[in-house]
Design a protein around this motif. Sequence first.
Motif, PDB file in Angstrom:
ATOM      1  N   THR A  59      27.518 -48.959   1.415  1.00 54.06           N
ATOM      2  CA  THR A  59      28.720 -48.555   0.682  1.00 54.06           C
ATOM      3  C   THR A  59      29.160 -49.720  -0.207  1.00 54.06           C
ATOM      4  O   THR A  59      28.499 -50.756  -0.276  1.00 54.06           O
ATOM      5  N   HIS A  76      23.795 -46.939  -2.045  1.00 57.26           N
ATOM      6  CA  HIS A  76      24.672 -45.950  -2.654  1.00 57.26           C
ATOM      7  C   HIS A  76      24.941 -46.423  -4.080  1.00 57.26           C
ATOM      8  O   HIS A  76      24.286 -47.360  -4.558  1.00 57.26           O
ATOM      9  N   LYS A  87      37.281 -39.254  -4.015  1.00 59.68           N
ATOM     10  CA  LYS A  87      37.612 -39.362  -2.603  1.00 59.68           C
ATOM     11  C   LYS A  87      39.008 -38.793  -2.353  1.00 59.68           C
ATOM     12  O   LYS A  87      39.619 -38.202  -3.241  1.00 59.68           O
ATOM     13  N   GLU A  99      34.263 -36.097  -1.842  1.00 59.17           N
ATOM     14  CA  GLU A  99      34.498 -36.228  -0.408  1.00 59.17           C
ATOM     15  C   GLU A  99      35.451 -35.135   0.068  1.00 59.17           C
ATOM     16  O   GLU A  99      36.437 -34.836  -0.598  1.00 59.17           O
ATOM     17  N   MET A 120      30.439 -35.098   0.392  1.00 59.49           N
ATOM     18  CA  MET A 120      30.550 -36.018   1.520  1.00 59.49           C
ATOM     19  C   MET A 120      31.472 -35.423   2.573  1.00 59.49           C
ATOM     20  O   MET A 120      32.625 -35.107   2.306  1.00 59.49           O
ATOM     21  N   ASP A 156      33.539 -36.262   5.501  1.00 58.04           N
ATOM     22  CA  ASP A 156      34.117 -37.525   5.979  1.00 58.04           C
ATOM     23  C   ASP A 156      34.790 -37.351   7.336  1.00 58.04           C
ATOM     24  O   ASP A 156      35.696 -36.525   7.501  1.00 58.04           O
ATOM     25  N   GLU A 187      26.244 -35.580   2.552  1.00 58.02           N
ATOM     26  CA  GLU A 187      26.397 -36.946   3.055  1.00 58.02           C
ATOM     27  C   GLU A 187      27.433 -36.975   4.165  1.00 58.02           C
ATOM     28  O   GLU A 187      28.498 -36.371   4.043  1.00 58.02           O
ATOM     29  N   SER A 196      29.886 -39.447   6.531  1.00 53.47           N
ATOM     30  CA  SER A 196      30.484 -40.778   6.440  1.00 53.47           C
ATOM     31  C   SER A 196      31.663 -40.865   7.401  1.00 53.47           C
ATOM     32  O   SER A 196      32.219 -39.848   7.815  1.00 53.47           O
ATOM     33  N   ILE A 203      23.479 -40.646   5.358  1.00 63.68           N
ATOM     34  CA  ILE A 203      24.546 -41.188   6.204  1.00 63.68           C
ATOM     35  C   ILE A 203      24.947 -42.530   5.630  1.00 63.68           C
ATOM     36  O   ILE A 203      24.141 -43.469   5.590  1.00 63.68           O
ATOM     37  N   SER A 204      26.190 -42.628   5.159  1.00 64.68           N
ATOM     38  CA  SER A 204      26.664 -43.895   4.595  1.00 64.68           C
ATOM     39  C   SER A 204      27.346 -44.710   5.695  1.00 64.68           C
ATOM     40  O   SER A 204      28.159 -44.187   6.457  1.00 64.68           O
TER      41      SER A 204
END
Length: 280
Positions: free
Chosen positions: A131, A154, A165, A195, A214, A216, A237, A239, A258-259
């Motif tokens: 990240t 990333h 986000k 996200e 994403m 989250d 993704e 996270s 997978i971050s």
Amino acid sequence: MLEPAQIRPVVVAALAEDAPSGDVTSQVFVPAAAVATADVVAREPGVMAGVQVLEVVFDEVDPTVEVVLHIDDGEEFAAGDVLATISGPARAILRGERIALNLLQRMCGIATLTSQYVAAVAHTRARVVDTRKTTPGLRVLERHAVRCGGGHNHRFSLSDAVMAKDNHLALTDDITAAITAARAQIPHTMHLEVEVDRLGQVEPVLAGGVDTIMLDNFALEDLRTGVEVVAGRAIVEASGGVNLESVGAIAETGVDVISVGALTHGVRALDLGLDMRITR
């Protein structure tokens, strides 16, 4: 592969910080004509990252210093292994010792930790990525270390991709319309990621036309459901709160990426030492 031009500004700044007016200890304790040899030795096992950094540090201090590498980036080593041998003016080796070790220890720590995450998901198709939670000024080195450990990068900076986000979404009333408008403003080559923090946001985000969604801080069951809902319409993704104990189960839900912020912001520097001896 890192380029010396990427490494040198970091090294120059670090050397200036460490000895703004010279190394006074070496000046009074070590004869100017003294020549030495030093081994960079692993005190614990790990994965190598930063061989070029080692070379640039000593080249910047004194180009007459010779660095002989015994290992390449991405290779594993055991406790007691000699990773490199450095020969030249003793004062120059002492001048570069701490900066070389500081950078090398951190990079090897990142590569080693990353390799553990990668091993934990090896039975799945998920890839482990870093990240932007990097040390200011050291991002290029830390991102390289992630790659040495078998991980992936990333986006490098805020300029590389659109990534909306929670704080971005909090400023809009219509997620789908906001994503559609964003897509219309960016080049067709630019990646767009959004996200979400609940399953109810998945369809509205997909309707806007994203490349990656994403999920989250989702529970495992919600991750599985999210993957099913997306159904290949975007990269998925995962996270948030990922650790070595949980990453395997997260990967098994079927996510693509997978971050892991901990690869760079929560890493422990590996224990390496520099053992020196006067040769002349």
